[in-house]
Design a protein around this motif. Sequence first.
Motif, PDB file in Angstrom:
ATOM      1  N   ALA A 203       0.831  -1.206   0.000  1.00 28.23           N
ATOM      2  CA  ALA A 203       0.000   0.000   0.000  1.00 28.23           C
ATOM      3  C   ALA A 203       0.866   1.257   0.000  1.00 28.23           C
ATOM      4  O   ALA A 203       0.565   2.243  -0.694  1.00 28.23           O
ATOM      5  CB  ALA A 203      -0.929  -0.014   1.200  1.00 28.23           C
ATOM      6  N   VAL A 204       1.963   1.241   0.783  1.00 27.15           N
ATOM      7  CA  VAL A 204       2.879   2.384   0.812  1.00 27.15           C
ATOM      8  C   VAL A 204       3.508   2.590  -0.565  1.00 27.15           C
ATOM      9  O   VAL A 204       3.576   3.725  -1.074  1.00 27.15           O
ATOM     10  CB  VAL A 204       3.968   2.173   1.892  1.00 27.15           C
ATOM     11  CG1 VAL A 204       5.051   3.252   1.759  1.00 27.15           C
ATOM     12  CG2 VAL A 204       3.361   2.209   3.280  1.00 27.15           C
ATOM     13  N   ALA A 205       3.957   1.492  -1.186  1.00 28.10           N
ATOM     14  CA  ALA A 205       4.569   1.597  -2.517  1.00 28.10           C
ATOM     15  C   ALA A 205       3.553   2.108  -3.540  1.00 28.10           C
ATOM     16  O   ALA A 205       3.882   2.939  -4.402  1.00 28.10           O
ATOM     17  CB  ALA A 205       5.128   0.245  -2.943  1.00 28.10           C
ATOM     18  N   SER A 206       2.312   1.629  -3.446  1.00 25.65           N
ATOM     19  CA  SER A 206       1.277   2.058  -4.389  1.00 25.65           C
ATOM     20  C   SER A 206       0.979   3.537  -4.250  1.00 25.65           C
ATOM     21  O   SER A 206       0.753   4.238  -5.243  1.00 25.65           O
ATOM     22  CB  SER A 206       0.002   1.240  -4.182  1.00 25.65           C
ATOM     23  OG  SER A 206       0.222  -0.117  -4.486  1.00 25.65           O
ATOM     24  N   SER A 207       0.962   4.044  -3.009  1.00 29.34           N
ATOM     25  CA  SER A 207       0.695   5.470  -2.812  1.00 29.34           C
ATOM     26  C   SER A 207       1.800   6.322  -3.433  1.00 29.34           C
ATOM     27  O   SER A 207       1.545   7.390  -3.991  1.00 29.34           O
ATOM     28  CB  SER A 207       0.556   5.783  -1.325  1.00 29.34           C
ATOM     29  OG  SER A 207       1.788   5.597  -0.643  1.00 29.34           O
ATOM     30  N   LEU A 208       3.043   5.842  -3.372  1.00 31.89           N
ATOM     31  CA  LEU A 208       4.146   6.554  -4.023  1.00 31.89           C
ATOM     32  C   LEU A 208       4.000   6.499  -5.541  1.00 31.89           C
ATOM     33  O   LEU A 208       4.252   7.491  -6.242  1.00 31.89           O
ATOM     34  CB  LEU A 208       5.485   5.944  -3.597  1.00 31.89           C
ATOM     35  CG  LEU A 208       5.870   6.123  -2.117  1.00 31.89           C
ATOM     36  CD1 LEU A 208       7.122   5.316  -1.794  1.00 31.89           C
ATOM     37  CD2 LEU A 208       6.092   7.587  -1.783  1.00 31.89           C
ATOM     38  N   ASN A 209       3.598   5.334  -6.057  1.00 36.28           N
ATOM     39  CA  ASN A 209       3.369   5.220  -7.497  1.00 36.28           C
ATOM     40  C   ASN A 209       2.293   6.179  -7.963  1.00 36.28           C
ATOM     41  O   ASN A 209       2.394   6.771  -9.043  1.00 36.28           O
ATOM     42  CB  ASN A 209       2.955   3.785  -7.854  1.00 36.28           C
ATOM     43  CG  ASN A 209       4.093   2.782  -7.705  1.00 36.28           C
ATOM     44  OD1 ASN A 209       3.860   1.609  -7.452  1.00 36.28           O
ATOM     45  ND2 ASN A 209       5.324   3.252  -7.869  1.00 36.28           N
ATOM     46  N   ASP A 210       1.243   6.330  -7.170  1.00 43.93           N
ATOM     47  CA  ASP A 210       0.146   7.225  -7.549  1.00 43.93           C
ATOM     48  C   ASP A 210       0.599   8.672  -7.642  1.00 43.93           C
ATOM     49  O   ASP A 210      -0.045   9.494  -8.307  1.00 43.93           O
ATOM     50  CB  ASP A 210      -1.010   7.103  -6.546  1.00 43.93           C
ATOM     51  CG  ASP A 210      -1.734   5.767  -6.657  1.00 43.93           C
ATOM     52  OD1 ASP A 210      -1.638   5.143  -7.735  1.00 43.93           O
ATOM     53  OD2 ASP A 210      -2.381   5.344  -5.680  1.00 43.93           O
ATOM     54  N   GLU A 211       1.693   9.009  -6.959  1.00 43.32           N
ATOM     55  CA  GLU A 211       2.255  10.352  -7.046  1.00 43.32           C
ATOM     56  C   GLU A 211       3.191  10.497  -8.243  1.00 43.32           C
ATOM     57  O   GLU A 211       3.805  11.544  -8.440  1.00 43.32           O
ATOM     58  CB  GLU A 211       3.025  10.679  -5.763  1.00 43.32           C
ATOM     59  CG  GLU A 211       2.161  10.731  -4.507  1.00 43.32           C
ATOM     60  CD  GLU A 211       2.996  11.020  -3.272  1.00 43.32           C
ATOM     61  OE1 GLU A 211       3.972  11.818  -3.389  1.00 43.32           O
ATOM     62  OE2 GLU A 211       2.711  10.450  -2.210  1.00 43.32           O
ATOM     63  N   GLY A 212       3.314   9.422  -9.037  1.00 44.36           N
ATOM     64  CA  GLY A 212       4.199   9.461 -10.190  1.00 44.36           C
ATOM     65  C   GLY A 212       5.633   9.118  -9.869  1.00 44.36           C
ATOM     66  O   GLY A 212       6.531   9.358 -10.688  1.00 44.36           O
ATOM     67  N   LEU A 213       5.888   8.548  -8.690  1.00 48.17           N
ATOM     68  CA  LEU A 213       7.244   8.178  -8.295  1.00 48.17           C
ATOM     69  C   LEU A 213       7.514   6.722  -8.659  1.00 48.17           C
ATOM     70  O   LEU A 213       6.652   5.858  -8.488  1.00 48.17           O
ATOM     71  CB  LEU A 213       7.429   8.366  -6.790  1.00 48.17           C
ATOM     72  CG  LEU A 213       7.284   9.807  -6.272  1.00 48.17           C
ATOM     73  CD1 LEU A 213       7.347   9.828  -4.760  1.00 48.17           C
ATOM     74  CD2 LEU A 213       8.374  10.697  -6.864  1.00 48.17           C
ATOM     75  N   ARG A 214       8.704   6.473  -9.151  1.00 49.62           N
ATOM     76  CA  ARG A 214       9.125   5.110  -9.449  1.00 49.62           C
ATOM     77  C   ARG A 214       9.776   4.536  -8.196  1.00 49.62           C
ATOM     78  O   ARG A 214      10.742   5.106  -7.680  1.00 49.62           O
ATOM     79  CB  ARG A 214      10.106   5.092 -10.614  1.00 49.62           C
ATOM     80  CG  ARG A 214      10.550   3.697 -10.997  1.00 49.62           C
ATOM     81  CD  ARG A 214      11.393   3.727 -12.256  1.00 49.62           C
ATOM     82  NE  ARG A 214      11.836   2.397 -12.620  1.00 49.62           N
ATOM     83  CZ  ARG A 214      12.569   2.116 -13.697  1.00 49.62           C
ATOM     84  NH1 ARG A 214      12.918   3.108 -14.508  1.00 49.62           N
ATOM     85  NH2 ARG A 214      12.939   0.890 -13.958  1.00 49.62           N
ATOM     86  N   VAL A 215       9.265   3.409  -7.733  1.00 47.14           N
ATOM     87  CA  VAL A 215       9.690   2.858  -6.448  1.00 47.14           C
ATOM     88  C   VAL A 215      10.588   1.636  -6.669  1.00 47.14           C
ATOM     89  O   VAL A 215      10.262   0.744  -7.452  1.00 47.14           O
ATOM     90  CB  VAL A 215       8.466   2.465  -5.597  1.00 47.14           C
ATOM     91  CG1 VAL A 215       8.914   1.925  -4.246  1.00 47.14           C
ATOM     92  CG2 VAL A 215       7.548   3.671  -5.413  1.00 47.14           C
ATOM     93  N   VAL A 216      11.703   1.629  -5.970  1.00 52.31           N
ATOM     94  CA  VAL A 216      12.655   0.518  -6.010  1.00 52.31           C
ATOM     95  C   VAL A 216      12.854   0.022  -4.575  1.00 52.31           C
ATOM     96  O   VAL A 216      13.070   0.821  -3.655  1.00 52.31           O
ATOM     97  CB  VAL A 216      14.001   0.965  -6.614  1.00 52.31           C
ATOM     98  CG1 VAL A 216      15.044  -0.142  -6.496  1.00 52.31           C
ATOM     99  CG2 VAL A 216      13.809   1.363  -8.082  1.00 52.31           C
ATOM    100  N   ALA A 217      12.759  -1.275  -4.396  1.00 54.76           N
ATOM    101  CA  ALA A 217      12.925  -1.860  -3.065  1.00 54.76           C
ATOM    102  C   ALA A 217      14.396  -2.150  -2.792  1.00 54.76           C
ATOM    103  O   ALA A 217      15.162  -2.459  -3.704  1.00 54.76           O
ATOM    104  CB  ALA A 217      12.109  -3.140  -2.944  1.00 54.76           C
ATOM    105  N   VAL A 218      14.795  -2.037  -1.519  1.00 55.14           N
ATOM    106  CA  VAL A 218      16.164  -2.316  -1.085  1.00 55.14           C
ATOM    107  C   VAL A 218      16.101  -3.347   0.042  1.00 55.14           C
ATOM    108  O   VAL A 218      15.350  -3.177   1.012  1.00 55.14           O
ATOM    109  CB  VAL A 218      16.867  -1.038  -0.589  1.00 55.14           C
ATOM    110  CG1 VAL A 218      18.292  -1.359  -0.131  1.00 55.14           C
ATOM    111  CG2 VAL A 218      16.884   0.022  -1.687  1.00 55.14           C
TER     112      VAL A 218
END
Length: 921
Positions: free
Chosen positions: A523-538
């Motif tokens: 859900a946290v990653a999806s909210s960042l995606n909705d802002e147009g941010l590309r999310v990469v996990a570490v």
Amino acid sequence: MHITILKNLFAGFLHARRMTRHFGRRDMLDSVVRTGVGRDAPDALSRTLAVAALDDRDALLDRLGSHVDGLTEQQAEAIRERVGLNEVGREKPLPWWRHLWHCYRNPFNLLLTLLAAISGWTEDLEAVAVIGTMVVLSTLLRFWQEARSNRAADALKALVSNTATVTRRAVSADAAPQAEAYFGVHLAVAPARGVEVPVRMLVPGDIVRLAAGDMIPADCRVLSAKDLFVAQAAMTGESLPVEKFAEHADAATANVLELDNILFMGTNVLSGAATAVVLNTGDRTYFGALAGRVQAVDRGPTSFQAGVNQVSWLLIRFMLVMAPVVLLLNGFTKGDWTEALLFALSVAVGLTPEMLPMIATSTLAKGAVVLSRRKVVVKRLDAIQNLGAMDVLCTDKTGTLTQDRIVLERHTDAWGEQSDRVLELAWLNSRHQTGLKNLLDEAVLERAGTEGPPGQAASYLKIDEIPFDFERRRMSVVVADEEGRHVLITKGAVEEVLRVCDRVLHDGVETPLTPVRLERIRAVASSLNDEGLRVVAVAYRMPEPPRGAYGVADERGLVLAGTIAFLDPPKESTAAALAALAEHGVSVKVLTGDNERVAAKVCRDVGLAPGSVLLGGDVEVMDDAALARAVESHQVFARLTPMHKERIVRLLKDNGRVVGFLGDGINDAPALRAADVGISVDTAVDIAREAADVILLEKSLMVLEEGVIEGRRTFANMLKYIKMTASSNFGNVFSVLVASAFIPFLPMLPIHLLVQNLMYDVSQAAIPFDRVDEEQVRRPQRWQPGEIGRFMLFFGPISSVFDILTFAMMWFVFGANTPERQTLFQSGWFVVGLLTQTLIVHMIRTSKVPFVQSRAAWPLLMMTAAVMAAGLFLPMGPLAEGLRLQALPPLYFALLPLILLGYMVLTQWMKGFYVRRWGWQ
């Protein structure tokens, strides 16, 4: 100014066949697979490569005169002088005399030469002179144009030439003692450094560094490798990649292509990294040895070549039918079979589209010159027409819709709170990875600085690396801290990293990754995606016990540290470019490996309605029929693999679309090859540039839209010539048949037909410079031979109507109705025929009213005016007797404007009817 334009044209780019010689490595590699010659290596070369595969590393370097740290510039230059540049034979220009022969030996010149020989045999020296002039001008013009174009193409190729990363030493280790003795001081051997050099400058002994996306620049022996997978399909036809190692396992291997540590020129790295030493370059490579056999196998015709061939054969078949009819009709009615044969051959020359290759080449060359000024480099001239025919553009998101200026916006733990620990781990991963070059890594390093974030990050030492690939969509590095403990750090797509995690770091404590926590993380990653941010996990783990080498199997049981989020804002020009493409009939589809939420957000920001996003997982389970329907109804495709992109492009083509693909990564190469026109950028990875037909010097849809418009202008000008030739040829032959049936002498002598044909061809030489109506560039344009045939049958007889009126005028008004007065008759029809043929250039170049609503470019106006003036002068001037013409009476020139005006009015009226019924391409 006219001379300047001509110089720009003839200093343009090579004809498509010549351009393939410069940029044809991909085509030759395709031919290797298609013909099967790739498995048949020359014995001597096979033995050499086999010996190199089994040699001890130090012994091999010593034999090559190299060093583990590479060559010095001086050594490389000396070797290059001895062995030459790293170019295969096909890429070298032909000797001038062979080039001249190639320019002459086309069917049209051979037909003209045959006609000249027959004319010489019948002592018709005037015909020999005119035909000889046509052949010499045609051959020399093409020779001059292509020779100039060769040089221009070499300069063009330098703009997009591939490079290789080579290890260079400033001072040779062997030369250091002599230098110290000479200078009397101690000289430290300079450390090796990696430099980018053009592939053509490589020499045997060079140490090259390879990473994912690189083309193999020469035949090489692997010195060290890490998860190195190479695509050898160009040599073997095998679709699966081959893993390469530093050592060859089976000394009994008979097939040179199965050597574990030998890399072949022209293949490419799919994943992993390696260091290799160059064994052979240029013609001495495995590929170079096969090039001679490959040259004999041509690539299948492109859509442009197929279209030109269809039109050419339409006219040639017409000629093969009509010329014998003219021969028989005149032979039986006139009784002079020799003269009838010459006349029939002259008709055949008049029907032959001898200017089509030159008009096509000149028009494409002019288009390439114009595009080069607009930062579009055309590798294959045929691709210009494909740009104009393109009705769907598939493109990646990053750098095309967006600014390609990625910045690290946030570094948070799994719950969305800022975390310096995540930034430290991300920096260690980006700092020490050496595989696929990535803008995300650059953004991480820029944010954290060269020394890393606060803490002990800079004190870690790299142990190993597990390179990125497009199946796992993640990569890892292993580093050791000051106490020798190893840390495996993984970075990649969120779902792919979560798949190998079983714990999550929360408030400094590693806790099990339960379904509830997993749902919150997503859900946290999806909210960042909705802002147009590309999310990469570490993620990370501490392998026990530490060891020296790690592999993909070690990416398990990881601890999710958090995520890093990147912002790549949309370009300001993207919305306008998309609107312009849509206005010109080009739909845009986004094919990305990125998250669907990010893709949808970016598309909405640039005015492209994403609709329902089709995911790679959906593509995977669809059969071709279902996917063929889906690709038409969806605009955005996300989470795609390279093979998904290629399949979507292929099915769009199967649906009858002309597909362009714009991409710059290794994952785009299959789709670039599959598209009708592959488009890349000068900063793309090697394999993407090699696969592309067009290179953009600026990654912008606005630049591409200009290329589409220029492609349509180019096609429209070629189509003008074809329509003019087809219609006027049909009309002339119809008139000849009517005259031959009812007139007791030849309506026109062979010399008249030849001179008229030569002057008509000259009038059309300026067509590449002509303007194109805006209506003709609004929609995609394709070859339609059936439409050209209909056009020919519809407009050809119009000129015949006025030819017959001219026959009647000369017969009844001027009394040219006996063999004794045939010269007057022939002179009268010569002038009318030439003027109507020249006027048709202006009548058919536009669907509008010529000279009023649409005016031709001034080079075409001047050329046609000059030809019409010359046509009026020939019967009246000193050349008339030699051409067997005579002066025309004043009354003729009073009636001539009426005939021409009537011809123009009737043609314009018929043109309006034709446009309303069938449209105007």
